[in-house]
Design an enzyme around this catalytic site. Structure first.
Site, mmCIF file in Angstrom:
data_model
loop_
_atom_site.group_PDB
_atom_site.id
_atom_site.type_symbol
_atom_site.label_atom_id
_atom_site.label_comp_id
_atom_site.label_asym_id
_atom_site.label_seq_id
_atom_site.Cartn_x
_atom_site.Cartn_y
_atom_site.Cartn_z
ATOM 1 N N GLY A 128 0.859 -1.189 0.000
ATOM 2 C CA GLY A 128 0.000 0.000 0.000
ATOM 3 C C GLY A 128 0.893 1.236 0.000
ATOM 4 N N HIS A 151 1.473 26.227 -21.362
ATOM 5 C CA HIS A 151 2.528 25.475 -22.042
ATOM 6 C C HIS A 151 3.882 26.098 -21.729
ATOM 7 C CE1 HIS A 151 4.587 23.256 -25.203
ATOM 8 N NE2 HIS A 151 5.182 24.400 -25.518
ATOM 9 N N GLU A 164 3.498 -8.828 -1.546
ATOM 10 C CA GLU A 164 2.107 -8.316 -1.548
ATOM 11 C C GLU A 164 1.143 -9.499 -1.709
ATOM 12 O OE1 GLU A 164 0.264 -5.333 -1.256
ATOM 13 O OE2 GLU A 164 -1.346 -6.795 -1.539
ATOM 14 N N ALA A 213 -4.730 12.284 5.455
ATOM 15 C CA ALA A 213 -4.741 13.525 6.218
ATOM 16 C C ALA A 213 -5.787 14.514 5.691
ATOM 17 C CB ALA A 213 -3.357 14.152 6.179
HETATM 18 C C1 FAD Z 1 4.246 6.665 7.098
HETATM 19 C C2 FAD Z 1 2.956 7.359 6.776
HETATM 20 C C3 FAD Z 1 2.862 8.183 5.680
HETATM 21 C C4 FAD Z 1 1.675 8.834 5.394
HETATM 22 N N1 FAD Z 1 1.606 9.645 4.306
HETATM 23 C C5 FAD Z 1 0.460 10.284 4.017
HETATM 24 C C6 FAD Z 1 0.368 11.158 2.920
HETATM 25 O O1 FAD Z 1 1.345 11.367 2.191
HETATM 26 N N2 FAD Z 1 -0.816 11.785 2.692
HETATM 27 C C7 FAD Z 1 -1.909 11.583 3.475
HETATM 28 O O2 FAD Z 1 -2.951 12.178 3.228
HETATM 29 N N3 FAD Z 1 -1.868 10.742 4.527
HETATM 30 C C8 FAD Z 1 -0.706 10.096 4.819
HETATM 31 N N4 FAD Z 1 -0.649 9.277 5.909
HETATM 32 C C9 FAD Z 1 -1.875 9.106 6.721
HETATM 33 C C10 FAD Z 1 -2.057 10.279 7.677
HETATM 34 O O3 FAD Z 1 -0.926 10.400 8.508
HETATM 35 C C11 FAD Z 1 -3.296 10.065 8.516
HETATM 36 O O4 FAD Z 1 -4.393 9.844 7.667
HETATM 37 C C12 FAD Z 1 -3.587 11.286 9.370
HETATM 38 O O5 FAD Z 1 -2.536 11.529 10.279
HETATM 39 C C13 FAD Z 1 -4.892 11.083 10.150
HETATM 40 O O6 FAD Z 1 -5.140 12.214 10.904
HETATM 41 P P1 FAD Z 1 -6.002 12.134 12.250
HETATM 42 O O7 FAD Z 1 -6.150 13.542 12.700
HETATM 43 O O8 FAD Z 1 -7.207 11.327 12.027
HETATM 44 O O9 FAD Z 1 -5.124 11.296 13.286
HETATM 45 P P2 FAD Z 1 -3.604 11.298 13.734
HETATM 46 O O10 FAD Z 1 -2.745 12.112 12.856
HETATM 47 O O11 FAD Z 1 -3.251 9.884 13.934
HETATM 48 O O12 FAD Z 1 -3.651 12.026 15.137
HETATM 49 C C14 FAD Z 1 -4.322 11.489 16.225
HETATM 50 C C15 FAD Z 1 -3.783 12.113 17.483
HETATM 51 O O13 FAD Z 1 -4.611 11.729 18.577
HETATM 52 C C16 FAD Z 1 -3.805 11.518 19.716
HETATM 53 N N5 FAD Z 1 -4.564 10.653 20.626
HETATM 54 C C17 FAD Z 1 -5.024 9.397 20.391
HETATM 55 N N6 FAD Z 1 -5.724 8.945 21.435
HETATM 56 C C18 FAD Z 1 -5.723 9.921 22.365
HETATM 57 C C19 FAD Z 1 -6.274 10.038 23.663
HETATM 58 N N7 FAD Z 1 -6.993 9.064 24.218
HETATM 59 N N8 FAD Z 1 -6.060 11.184 24.338
HETATM 60 C C20 FAD Z 1 -5.333 12.189 23.800
HETATM 61 N N9 FAD Z 1 -4.797 12.142 22.584
HETATM 62 C C21 FAD Z 1 -4.981 11.017 21.867
HETATM 63 C C22 FAD Z 1 -2.560 10.860 19.143
HETATM 64 O O14 FAD Z 1 -1.461 11.022 20.027
HETATM 65 C C23 FAD Z 1 -2.374 11.633 17.834
HETATM 66 O O15 FAD Z 1 -1.529 12.737 18.004
HETATM 67 C C24 FAD Z 1 0.546 8.636 6.230
HETATM 68 C C25 FAD Z 1 0.637 7.810 7.345
HETATM 69 C C26 FAD Z 1 1.828 7.186 7.629
HETATM 70 C C27 FAD Z 1 1.910 6.319 8.840
#
Ligand code: FAD
Length: 482
Positions: A198, A461, A219, A335
């Site tokens: 993925g 272009h 995969e 994100a």
């Molecule tokens: C290696 C990698 C590369 C990626 N590249 C891309 C990309 O290029 N483009 C893209 O769109 N997406 C990418 N993603 C996916 C993207 O990172 C996630 O979709 C995005 O971060 C989700 O955002 P979110 O706000 O839902 O959660 P998150 O970013 O996961 O944030 C959640 C936050 O909640 C906090 N938290 C959790 N539970 C609690 C609790 N009980 N109390 C207090 N705080 C808590 C955590 O500490 C964290 O900081 C990538 C992911 C990875 C792992």
């Protein structure tokens, strides 16, 4: 007495912090709870630091092709200083992490530091953050609130996701890595096995291959990046193989034996035979799962399904006053989906005019491997499976002036139209900078654009974007440069 807010958001990833900013803009007294790092996975361990690493890999790639551009490096071959490459990536993350702290302060959003749990409807208890394994952590921002009980009319879960592990092949952080360890290697492994192709798996495979590692990708499904259009997957696979990556499809890692400084994976091939593959390190990239545990969801009766909170198109759960957005609210786990879902959710709470439920079909997906891959809407196979009568256009990078001038003549752009209405149903791209191009088609799809409007649009272009128009023209037998 518990401090009261209008809105409390749990988690400060791109979903959470953007929702907090919008919530404050809409006049709500807002707090955000974070246990680990402002900016969540995206800024600290996901989208951003990977792109910083991949940028180093990109420069490495070009340096290996200097002669193609009439350039020479006197005195030998370029080499990578792993710790400096990682350090740069961490600094990029830290800068953005500080940016989120700034935005919270600017918008008067209270930051509460700790682990949040729903204690009863409209109330959370924040306790001390359990120690997290990944170091170094960004500093805890100044002036944050801490442990205690807080209340709010609206509580939005934005707790994100974490790596999924396969039973018996659990990452140990040393020989079997998740994306956390893969992001901060102490040294470059000479050989690497990546389980899962993925976006996360293939981006790391691309990075490590360019940095010189022997990379094998295993995969389970019959194509790399299986959610992409089949033609794109096939093309990308060929490019990866040309770069020296080994790709094994329709195969699964069934067992891993750990050595002192290597792993031997038992890989069950399509024909049932088991091949043993030894590598210095292995990355487990078999997907992510929502952070739904420890939040008190069961006690309050919040519905979950396959590790994610069940929501409607505006982030509402089945329990009044509790909402969920971003990765914890289900796929696609991206994100920009998290951000948009958060804005839709808070605007709906505020009864802001003109709020639309999120349309998942119009969420673009980008993978920053080499070559890059980007898409939006239906693949050709899905369009056909839905019984649509379609027209398909393609245009090759090899016929585009800018691509040739850049030395990036490998790739193509494919567009899919509804034959009857001319509606753009999907766009799929592979090649240089396509992650920047796809947005043109996202806007077009959002405006329910037809082929005619795209054909009447003038593209500058020389640009790579001209291929977008040519692909549309090709769908109607009118391509000019092919
Ligand atoms: C290696 C990698 C590369 C990626 N590249 C891309 C990309 O290029 N483009 C893209 O769109 N997406 C990418 N993603 C996916 C993207 O990172 C996630 O979709 C995005 O971060 C989700 O955002 P979110 O706000 O839902 O959660 P998150 O970013 O996961 O944030 C959640 C936050 O909640 C906090 N938290 C959790 N539970 C609690 C609790 N009980 N109390 C207090 N705080 C808590 C955590 O500490 C964290 O900081 C990538 C992911 C990875 C792992």
């Amino acid at each position: 007495m518990a401090e009261n807010y209008d809105v409390i958001i749990i988690g400060s990833g791109p979903g959470g912090y953007v929702t907090a900013v919008r919530s404050a803009q809409l006049g709500f007294k807002t707090a955000i709870v974070e246990r680990e790092h402002l900016g969540g996975i995206c800024l600290n361990w996901g989208c951003i630091p990977t792109k910083a690493l991949l940028r180093s890999a990109e420069i490495m790639h070009y340096s290996d092709h200097l002669e193609d551009y009439g350039l020479k490096l006197e005195g030998g071959k370029i080499s990578a200083d792993t710790s400096a490459v990682v350090d740069r990536s961490r600094k990029v993350s830290l800068r953005l992490n500080g940016g989120v702290a700034f935005l919270m302060k600017k918008n008067k959003v209270d930051v509460i530091w700790g682990e949040a749990k729903l204690s009863k409807p409209g109330e959370i208890v924040v306790s001390k953050t359990a120690k997290k394994p990944m170091e170094p952590q960004p500093p805890v921002p100044k002036g944050v609130k801490g442990e205690g009980t807080y209340t709010a009319k609206h509580i939005i879960l934005a707790t994100g996701a974490r790596p999924r592990a396969l039973p018996g092949i659990e990452p140990d952080g040393k020989l079997i890595w998740t994306y956390f360890e893969a992001m901060v290697p102490k040294e470059m492994p000479k050989s690497l096995l990546v389980m899962g192709s993925g976006a996360i798996g293939i981006e790391f495979a691309s990075f490590y291959r360019t940095m010189g590692a022997d990379v094998t990708v295993v995969e389970l499904l019959p194509a790399v990046m299986p959610v992409e259009d089949a033609e794109v997957s096939k093309f990308a696979q060929k490019q990866f193989e040309k770069q020296g990556m080994k790709i094994i499809l329709e195969a699964k890692v069934t067992k891993v034996e750990k050595g002192v400084n290597s792993v031997t994976a038992h890989v069950e091939m399509k024909d049932g035979k088991v091949e043993k593959i030894t590598a210095d390190r292995m990355i487990s990239a078999v997907g992510v799962q929502g952070n739904i545990e420890g939040l008190g969801l069961e006690a309050l009766g919040v519905k979950t399904d396959r590790g994610c909170v069940v929501v409607d198109g505006h982030g509402k759960t089945n329990v009044p006053g509790i909402y969920a957005i971003g990765d914890v609210a289900g796929p696609p786990m991206l994100a920009h989906k998290a951000e948009h879902e958060g804005v839709v959710c808070i605007e709906k709470i505020a009864n802001f005019p003109g709020v639309h439920a999120i349309d998942k079909l119009k969420i673009p997906g980008c993978t920053y491997c080499n070559p890059q891959v980007a898409s939006v809407g239906l693949t050709e196979a899905k369009a056909k499976a839905e019984g649509k009568d379609i027209r398909v256009g393609r245009f090759q990078f090899a016929a585009n002036g800018k691509a040739i001038a850049l030395g990036e003549d490998q790739g193509f752009i494919k567009t899919i139209f509804d034959k009857k209405t001319g509606q753009l149903l999907g766009a799929h791209m592979v090649g240089a900078e396509v992650t920047e191009l796809i947005q043109g088609f996202v806007v077009a799809m959002n405006l329910e654009t037809t082929e005619e409007e795209l054909m009447h649009t003038i593209f500058p272009h020389p640009t790579l974007s001209e291929m977008m128009k040519e692909s549309v023209l090709d769908a109607y037998g009118r391509a000019l440069n092919a």
